[in-house]
Design a protein around this motif. Structure first.
Motif, PDB file in Angstrom:
ATOM      1  N   SER A 100      43.531 -67.333   4.314  1.00 28.83           N
ATOM      2  CA  SER A 100      44.206 -66.871   5.517  1.00 28.83           C
ATOM      3  C   SER A 100      43.212 -66.742   6.656  1.00 28.83           C
ATOM      4  N   PRO A 101      43.700 -66.743   7.912  1.00 28.45           N
ATOM      5  CA  PRO A 101      42.793 -66.543   9.037  1.00 28.45           C
ATOM      6  C   PRO A 101      41.940 -65.292   8.850  1.00 28.45           C
ATOM      7  N   GLY A 102      40.650 -65.444   9.105  1.00 26.28           N
ATOM      8  CA  GLY A 102      39.696 -64.356   8.912  1.00 26.28           C
ATOM      9  C   GLY A 102      38.916 -64.448   7.617  1.00 26.28           C
ATOM     10  N   ASP A 103      39.405 -65.222   6.644  1.00 25.66           N
ATOM     11  CA  ASP A 103      38.688 -65.382   5.376  1.00 25.66           C
ATOM     12  C   ASP A 103      37.440 -66.240   5.590  1.00 25.66           C
ATOM     13  N   ARG A 104      36.368 -65.872   4.909  1.00 28.79           N
ATOM     14  CA  ARG A 104      35.143 -66.673   4.928  1.00 28.79           C
ATOM     15  C   ARG A 104      35.118 -67.558   3.687  1.00 28.79           C
ATOM     16  N   VAL A 105      34.771 -68.845   3.879  1.00 29.98           N
ATOM     17  CA  VAL A 105      34.692 -69.773   2.756  1.00 29.98           C
ATOM     18  C   VAL A 105      33.308 -70.414   2.738  1.00 29.98           C
ATOM     19  N   ALA A 106      32.830 -70.723   1.537  1.00 29.26           N
ATOM     20  CA  ALA A 106      31.570 -71.428   1.339  1.00 29.26           C
ATOM     21  C   ALA A 106      31.858 -72.793   0.744  1.00 29.26           C
ATOM     22  N   VAL A 107      30.884 -73.690   0.812  1.00 30.83           N
ATOM     23  CA  VAL A 107      31.034 -74.998   0.188  1.00 30.83           C
ATOM     24  C   VAL A 107      31.266 -74.815  -1.312  1.00 30.83           C
ATOM     25  N   GLY A 108      32.330 -75.438  -1.827  1.00 33.80           N
ATOM     26  CA  GLY A 108      32.667 -75.324  -3.239  1.00 33.80           C
ATOM     27  C   GLY A 108      33.733 -74.296  -3.541  1.00 33.80           C
ATOM     28  N   ASP A 109      34.075 -73.443  -2.569  1.00 37.00           N
ATOM     29  CA  ASP A 109      35.142 -72.458  -2.791  1.00 37.00           C
ATOM     30  C   ASP A 109      36.499 -73.149  -2.865  1.00 37.00           C
ATOM     31  N   SER A 110      37.413 -72.539  -3.611  1.00 33.94           N
ATOM     32  CA  SER A 110      38.784 -73.039  -3.664  1.00 33.94           C
ATOM     33  C   SER A 110      39.532 -72.629  -2.401  1.00 33.94           C
ATOM     34  N   LEU A 111      40.199 -73.613  -1.785  1.00 34.78           N
ATOM     35  CA  LEU A 111      41.071 -73.344  -0.644  1.00 34.78           C
ATOM     36  C   LEU A 111      42.529 -73.229  -1.061  1.00 34.78           C
ATOM     37  N   GLY A 112      42.842 -73.735  -2.266  1.00 36.35           N
ATOM     38  CA  GLY A 112      44.206 -73.775  -2.765  1.00 36.35           C
ATOM     39  C   GLY A 112      44.424 -75.063  -3.535  1.00 36.35           C
ATOM     40  N   PRO A 113      45.613 -75.252  -4.105  1.00 34.48           N
ATOM     41  CA  PRO A 113      45.882 -76.480  -4.854  1.00 34.48           C
ATOM     42  C   PRO A 113      46.050 -77.686  -3.925  1.00 34.48           C
ATOM     43  N   LEU A 114      45.628 -78.837  -4.393  1.00 33.46           N
ATOM     44  CA  LEU A 114      45.898 -80.080  -3.678  1.00 33.46           C
ATOM     45  C   LEU A 114      47.396 -80.341  -3.658  1.00 33.46           C
ATOM     46  N   THR A 115      47.857 -81.006  -2.604  1.00 35.17           N
ATOM     47  CA  THR A 115      49.263 -81.393  -2.545  1.00 35.17           C
ATOM     48  C   THR A 115      49.378 -82.902  -2.424  1.00 35.17           C
ATOM     49  N   ARG A 116      50.416 -83.425  -3.033  1.00 32.48           N
ATOM     50  CA  ARG A 116      50.675 -84.870  -2.949  1.00 32.48           C
ATOM     51  C   ARG A 116      51.482 -85.093  -1.692  1.00 32.48           C
ATOM     52  N   SER A 117      50.807 -85.481  -0.635  1.00 35.48           N
ATOM     53  CA  SER A 117      51.394 -85.549   0.691  1.00 35.48           C
ATOM     54  C   SER A 117      52.189 -86.829   0.905  1.00 35.48           C
ATOM     55  N   GLY A 118      53.235 -86.729   1.711  1.00 34.21           N
ATOM     56  CA  GLY A 118      53.984 -87.907   2.114  1.00 34.21           C
ATOM     57  C   GLY A 118      53.219 -88.840   3.035  1.00 34.21           C
ATOM     58  N   PHE A 119      52.030 -88.401   3.489  1.00 33.66           N
ATOM     59  CA  PHE A 119      51.178 -89.281   4.278  1.00 33.66           C
ATOM     60  C   PHE A 119      50.446 -90.289   3.393  1.00 33.66           C
ATOM     61  N   PHE A 120      50.495 -90.110   2.060  1.00 29.58           N
ATOM     62  CA  PHE A 120      49.779 -91.003   1.144  1.00 29.58           C
ATOM     63  C   PHE A 120      50.626 -92.216   0.778  1.00 29.58           C
ATOM     64  N   GLY A 121      49.955 -93.355   0.546  1.00 29.56           N
ATOM     65  CA  GLY A 121      50.573 -94.403  -0.239  1.00 29.56           C
ATOM     66  C   GLY A 121      50.678 -93.931  -1.690  1.00 29.56           C
ATOM     67  N   ARG A 122      51.598 -94.506  -2.442  1.00 26.07           N
ATOM     68  CA  ARG A 122      51.821 -94.019  -3.802  1.00 26.07           C
ATOM     69  C   ARG A 122      50.600 -94.208  -4.693  1.00 26.07           C
ATOM     70  N   TRP A 123      49.775 -95.200  -4.395  1.00 31.47           N
ATOM     71  CA  TRP A 123      48.604 -95.490  -5.216  1.00 31.47           C
ATOM     72  C   TRP A 123      47.411 -94.589  -4.883  1.00 31.47           C
ATOM     73  N   VAL A 124      47.539 -93.750  -3.839  1.00 34.69           N
ATOM     74  CA  VAL A 124      46.414 -92.926  -3.375  1.00 34.69           C
ATOM     75  C   VAL A 124      46.299 -91.668  -4.230  1.00 34.69           C
ATOM     76  N   ASP A 125      45.099 -91.385  -4.740  1.00 33.51           N
ATOM     77  CA  ASP A 125      44.851 -90.171  -5.502  1.00 33.51           C
ATOM     78  C   ASP A 125      44.830 -88.959  -4.568  1.00 33.51           C
ATOM     79  N   ASP A 126      45.153 -87.783  -5.120  1.00 34.03           N
ATOM     80  CA  ASP A 126      45.090 -86.547  -4.341  1.00 34.03           C
ATOM     81  C   ASP A 126      43.653 -86.306  -3.870  1.00 34.03           C
ATOM     82  N   HIS A 127      43.513 -85.784  -2.642  1.00 31.00           N
ATOM     83  CA  HIS A 127      42.184 -85.607  -2.071  1.00 31.00           C
ATOM     84  C   HIS A 127      42.200 -84.595  -0.936  1.00 31.00           C
TER      85      HIS A 127
END
Length: 295
Positions: A100-127
């Motif tokens: 959430s706004p105000g949270d501090r994050v470091a490299v390697g921290d979890s931001l949340g689960p990846l989502t399979r976005s409609g912006f992807f082609g079907r062959w594109v892996d989650d990223h």
């Protein structure tokens, strides 16, 4: 001014690409896609979360109809190591925010689960999609990202274009070749005939790139066929078709990876190749090349 991702960032990801996308920021070398192991969206930056936003995306039967933006104001130390101005903003997409706004994050921290976005082609892996904006910029707008460079070497892999289908999806297959020269130890990518490691969707997206800096006008070939010319930060693909066992397919998905199961990814929506089938690839000039847009 370009933002240069430090080498230590890539320790958290198994592959990456700057140009394997039809979207303008990627075409201009102003974004990077980072592929973690597992389904967690790992932060590639350090700083303070300033905004999160949920947006609609194209309606795809295989994907979510919403995507998410996380805006992080980067720490001064991270900016210094990346050659960025203090106060530079990071834009992160394709992660359902558990910050959430105000949270501090470091490299390697979890931001949340990846989502399979409609912006992807079907062959594109989650990223994780990452781009940057200068201090004070409106990070919610789709345009205005800074150029992105990477401070990690990518080893060129020469390959003759033959292999066996090791993985099969609805719109792609992955071959058992080329073989990664040093799995887990360094990044590698398919090389041109002249040994330049290549990046992008060949040639189903209009432009791609390379993991080496190229002078404007440098010509690139693969398997004896001219495939592109360096233009600005990227490569303008020539009109070519990719043939698999003599039949036209959509294209080749190119990236840098460090995992052992590297394998060439062939985009072929009709799924015509079976597990264990031998496949030989070739490139030929075309007067009607496949070009995928952003719709």
């Amino acid at each position: 001014m370009a933002v240069t991702l430090p080498a230590s960032v890539f320790d958290r990801f198994r592959k990456f690409s700057r140009f394997n996308s039809p979207y303008p920021a990627h075409h201009e070398g102003c974004a990077i896609d980072l592929y973690p192991d597992g389904e967690t969206g790992i932060s590639p930056v350090a700083g303070v979360v300033r905004q999160t936003r949920t947006v609609g995306c194209p309606d795809r039967p295989y994907a979510a109809d919403e995507d998410h933006l996380i805006v992080v104001e980067l720490d001064d130390d991270w900016c210094r190591r990346a050659g960025a101005e203090p106060g530079t903003l990071a834009r992160i997409l394709h992660v359902v925010p558990e910050v959430s706004p105000g949270d501090r994050v470091a490299v390697g921290d979890s931001l949340g689960p990846l989502t399979r976005s409609g912006f992807f082609g079907r062959w594109v892996d989650d990223h994780v999609h990452l781009g940057f904006r200068p201090p004070g910029a409106n990070a919610l707008r789709a345009s205005g990202s800074l150029p992105v460079d990477v401070d990690v070497p990518v080893e060129p892999m020469r390959w003759g274009g033959t292999g066996t289908v090791a993985e099969r999806g609805p719109t792609h297959v992955v071959l058992d070749a080329p073989t990664h020269p040093a799995p887990g130890r360094r990044f590698a990518a398919l090389a041109s005939d002249d040994g330049v490691p290549l990046d992008g969707g060949l040639a189903h997206y209009a432009g791609g790139g390379a993991f080496d800096a190229l002078a404007d006008g440098t010509a690139l070939s693969l398997w004896g066929t001219r495939v592109g010319v360096a233009r600005g930060r990227g490569v303008a693909w020539e009109p070519v078709d990719v043939l698999a066992n003599g039949e036209r397919v959509v294209g080749l998905s190119l990236f840098a990876a460090r995992d052992g199961g590297f394998g060439a990814k062939i985009v072929c929506p009709d799924g015509r190749f079976e597990l264990g089938e031998s496949v030989s690839l070739a490139l030929v000039p075309s007067d009607d090349p496949i070009r995928l847009g952003v719709g």
